[in-house]
Design an enzyme around this catalytic site. Structure first.
Site, PDB file in Angstrom:
ATOM      1  N   ARG A   1     -12.615 -11.512  -4.032  1.00 59.46           N
ATOM      2  CA  ARG A   1     -11.402 -10.801  -4.466  1.00 59.46           C
ATOM      3  C   ARG A   1     -11.107  -9.626  -3.531  1.00 59.46           C
ATOM      4  NH1 ARG A   1      -9.799  -5.727  -5.498  1.00 59.46           N
ATOM      5  NH2 ARG A   1     -11.810  -5.301  -6.478  1.00 59.46           N
TER       6      ARG A   1
ATOM      7  N   CYS B   1      -8.233  -2.473   1.022  1.00 59.70           N
ATOM      8  CA  CYS B   1      -7.255  -2.504  -0.068  1.00 59.70           C
ATOM      9  C   CYS B   1      -5.885  -2.509   0.578  1.00 59.70           C
ATOM     10  CB  CYS B   1      -7.424  -1.293  -0.980  1.00 59.70           C
ATOM     11  SG  CYS B   1      -6.160  -1.240  -2.260  1.00 59.70           S
TER      12      CYS B   1
HETATM   13  P1  HMG Z   1       6.249  -4.896 -10.735  1.00 60.04           P
HETATM   14  O1  HMG Z   1       7.177  -5.408  -9.699  1.00 60.04           O
HETATM   15  O2  HMG Z   1       6.339  -3.477 -11.155  1.00 60.04           O
HETATM   16  O3  HMG Z   1       6.286  -5.849 -12.055  1.00 60.04           O
HETATM   17  O4  HMG Z   1       4.778  -5.214 -10.228  1.00 60.04           O
HETATM   18  P2  HMG Z   1       7.420  -6.015 -13.128  1.00 60.04           P
HETATM   19  O5  HMG Z   1       6.728  -5.997 -14.454  1.00 60.04           O
HETATM   20  O6  HMG Z   1       8.567  -5.071 -12.888  1.00 60.04           O
HETATM   21  O7  HMG Z   1       7.946  -7.500 -12.855  1.00 60.04           O
HETATM   22  C1  HMG Z   1       8.604  -7.840 -11.651  1.00 60.04           C
HETATM   23  C2  HMG Z   1       8.292  -9.279 -11.310  1.00 60.04           C
HETATM   24  O8  HMG Z   1       6.886  -9.414 -11.135  1.00 60.04           O
HETATM   25  C3  HMG Z   1       8.700 -10.281 -12.393  1.00 60.04           C
HETATM   26  O9  HMG Z   1       9.041 -11.500 -11.738  1.00 60.04           O
HETATM   27  C4  HMG Z   1       7.410 -10.528 -13.122  1.00 60.04           C
HETATM   28  O10 HMG Z   1       7.366 -11.799 -13.738  1.00 60.04           O
HETATM   29  C5  HMG Z   1       6.403 -10.455 -11.984  1.00 60.04           C
HETATM   30  P3  HMG Z   1      10.568 -11.871 -11.457  1.00 60.04           P
HETATM   31  O11 HMG Z   1      11.248 -11.815 -12.819  1.00 60.04           O
HETATM   32  O12 HMG Z   1      11.091 -10.824 -10.534  1.00 60.04           O
HETATM   33  O13 HMG Z   1      10.455 -13.234 -10.856  1.00 60.04           O
HETATM   34  N1  HMG Z   1       5.066 -10.076 -12.434  1.00 60.04           N
HETATM   35  C6  HMG Z   1       3.948 -10.781 -12.142  1.00 60.04           C
HETATM   36  N2  HMG Z   1       3.748 -11.925 -11.442  1.00 60.04           N
HETATM   37  C7  HMG Z   1       2.476 -12.379 -11.356  1.00 60.04           C
HETATM   38  N3  HMG Z   1       1.409 -11.754 -11.928  1.00 60.04           N
HETATM   39  C8  HMG Z   1       1.586 -10.631 -12.638  1.00 60.04           C
HETATM   40  C9  HMG Z   1       2.893 -10.110 -12.762  1.00 60.04           C
HETATM   41  N4  HMG Z   1       3.392  -9.002 -13.373  1.00 60.04           N
HETATM   42  C10 HMG Z   1       4.708  -9.016 -13.168  1.00 60.04           C
HETATM   43  N5  HMG Z   1       0.515 -10.042 -13.187  1.00 60.04           N
HETATM   44  C11 HMG Z   1       2.422  -5.514 -10.430  1.00 60.04           C
HETATM   45  C12 HMG Z   1       3.666  -4.776 -10.949  1.00 60.04           C
HETATM   46  C13 HMG Z   1       1.201  -4.824 -11.008  1.00 60.04           C
HETATM   47  C14 HMG Z   1       2.479  -6.961 -10.895  1.00 60.04           C
HETATM   48  C15 HMG Z   1       2.425  -5.447  -8.885  1.00 60.04           C
HETATM   49  O14 HMG Z   1       2.510  -4.119  -8.507  1.00 60.04           O
HETATM   50  C16 HMG Z   1       1.211  -6.079  -8.257  1.00 60.04           C
HETATM   51  O15 HMG Z   1       0.992  -7.270  -8.349  1.00 60.04           O
HETATM   52  N6  HMG Z   1       0.388  -5.272  -7.541  1.00 60.04           N
HETATM   53  C17 HMG Z   1      -0.784  -5.736  -6.847  1.00 60.04           C
HETATM   54  C18 HMG Z   1      -1.879  -4.719  -6.981  1.00 60.04           C
HETATM   55  C19 HMG Z   1      -3.170  -5.211  -6.343  1.00 60.04           C
HETATM   56  O16 HMG Z   1      -3.546  -6.343  -6.450  1.00 60.04           O
HETATM   57  N7  HMG Z   1      -3.878  -4.282  -5.651  1.00 60.04           N
HETATM   58  C20 HMG Z   1      -5.150  -4.570  -5.067  1.00 60.04           C
HETATM   59  C21 HMG Z   1      -6.247  -4.579  -6.086  1.00 60.04           C
HETATM   60  S1  HMG Z   1      -6.801  -2.932  -6.555  1.00 60.04           S
HETATM   61  C22 HMG Z   1      -8.063  -2.582  -5.438  1.00 60.04           C
HETATM   62  O17 HMG Z   1      -8.268  -3.304  -4.506  1.00 60.04           O
HETATM   63  C23 HMG Z   1      -8.952  -1.393  -5.705  1.00 60.04           C
HETATM   64  C24 HMG Z   1     -10.345  -1.767  -6.233  1.00 60.04           C
HETATM   65  O18 HMG Z   1     -11.009  -2.639  -5.335  1.00 60.04           O
HETATM   66  C25 HMG Z   1     -11.197  -0.510  -6.430  1.00 60.04           C
HETATM   67  C26 HMG Z   1     -11.229   0.384  -5.171  1.00 60.04           C
HETATM   68  O19 HMG Z   1     -11.701  -0.052  -4.120  1.00 60.04           O
HETATM   69  O20 HMG Z   1     -10.756   1.507  -5.298  1.00 60.04           O
HETATM   70  C27 HMG Z   1     -10.220  -2.478  -7.592  1.00 60.04           C
HETATM   71 MG    MG Z   2     -12.198  -2.010  -3.568  1.00 62.63          MG
END
Ligand code: HMG
Ligand code: MG
Length: 315
Positions: free
Chosen positions: A23, A257
């Protein structure tokens, strides 16, 4: 005479490693791997003895295309005979990231038995990462956690930027403590502290964990270090001395990230295993098999291995 410091008095006897390569590692690669290749990696990791393997992420594929089709990954893992894993499937856990209820629904439909919500202790990072404020994220997570727990699905909580934020600089320890307490109170069984851009150093880690354990039990704290400044192993050692016994790491040191510019790989699982061996701490992982898994995925990604131990064993 000054009393000799005996680290073994403080270190845990056993450490749980949460492998985040499939992931956190793959989400940051320039090209996306097929479901088959992701499964091949996960099965190698399971066969190496890893029992907690973060297998994917139910986020928007437009935002993180590398994690598209995580549903197929999870569904296939629930039919392990198809992929000839030697590991006992009942013993291996495959948590997935979910940012909201839509993500949780996808995870539940795939059969996921554990999910992780991901908060951050910085406003700017939260906006970039999940497109909302910290407060909004907590409200979303409240629903996600409640719904998951009602379905019998365990929830882990991440906090990113526990040391520094790529946009705002130093992050306040009280903010991290507040978030950790909220996530715990809402039902997260474990809080993983993410040093997202790898700027932390051991004294800061010790300070944060000591402050956190005024509210949480040490068994509820995990550490998640990125190795951007080469401090990850020292930070893990500091955390172990505080009694932390859950460590996140990524095979071959893959990672980063997409929303934290400059965040390099996570600490490499091979290097953590080598450290634990040296400290006499039990972990249950076969280092040679893990090294092979690291070489396999780097070959698939056409990139060099970042793990020092892997490089030393395979010059
Ligand atoms: P958004 O655009 O604000 O969502 O995204 P929304 O609720 O306004 O919806 C807009 C569209 O997104 C809609 O589709 C929804 O259906 C769709 P449309 O009507 O336009 O066709 N949608 C989704 N589709 C698939 N899966 C979903 C989903 N939710 C809404 N779950 C959202 C908000 C959170 C989805 C977006 O910002 C996103 O996907 N972000 C990705 C964040 C991410 O993956 N970051 C990396 C992981 S965190 C990390 O790496 C840190 C960690 O390792 C710890 C560290 O190291 O610090 C954990
Ligand atoms: Mg991380």
């Amino acid at each position: 005479m000054k009393k000799a410091f005996t680290p073994s008095d403080y270190l845990p006897k056993k450490v749980k490693i949460v492998e985040v390569g499939p992931r956190d590692g793959l989400q940051n690669e320039t090209h996306s791997l097929s479901v088959t290749t992701r499964l091949a990696l996960i099965n190698r990791l399971a066969n190496a003895g890893l029992k907690h393997i973060e297998a994917g992420s139910f986020v928007h594929p437009k935002w993180v295309p590398q994690m598209a089709d995580s549903d197929q990954v999870i569904k296939a893992l629930l039919k392990p005979s198809k992929f000839h894993t030697q590991a006992d499937p009942t013993e291996v856990h495959y948590p997935v990231l979910v940012p909201n209820l839509q993500g949780l629904q996808g995870a539940l439909q795939s059969g996921a038995e554990e999910v992780a919500v991901f908060a951050a202790a910085s406003e700017s990072f939260t906006q970039k990462n999940i497109n909302c404020s910290i407060e909004e994220s907590i409200e979303r997570f409240r629903w996600v956690i409640d719904s998951a727990l009602q379905e019998g699905v365990k929830v882990r909580g991440y906090i990113s930027c526990v040391m520094d934020c790529p946009y705002e600089g130093p992050v306040s320890t009280p903010k991290v403590i507040e978030l950790a307490s909220k996530l715990h109170a809402m039902g997260c069984y474990e809080i993983s502290l993410g040093d997202t851009i790898g700027t932390g150093t051991p004294n800061r880690v010790t300070h944060l964990i000591e402050r956190l354990t005024q509210n949480l039990d040490i068994s509820q704290i995990a550490v998640h270090f990125h190795d951007t400044y080469g401090q990850a192993l020292s930070n893990i050692y500091a955390a172990l001395l505080c009694g932390v016994s859950t460590v996140d790491s990524s095979v071959a040191g893959l990672g980063g990230c997409p929303y934290a510019k400059g965040a390099s790989g996570n600490v490499a699982t091979e290097d953590v295993v080598y450290l634990l061996d040296g400290l006499g701490i039990e972990h249950g992982i076969d280092l040679d098999a893990l090294i092979d898994a690291g070489r396999f995925i780097c070959h698939e990604l056409e990139k060099p291995v970042m793990s020092k131990v892997n490089l030393a064993r395979n010059p």
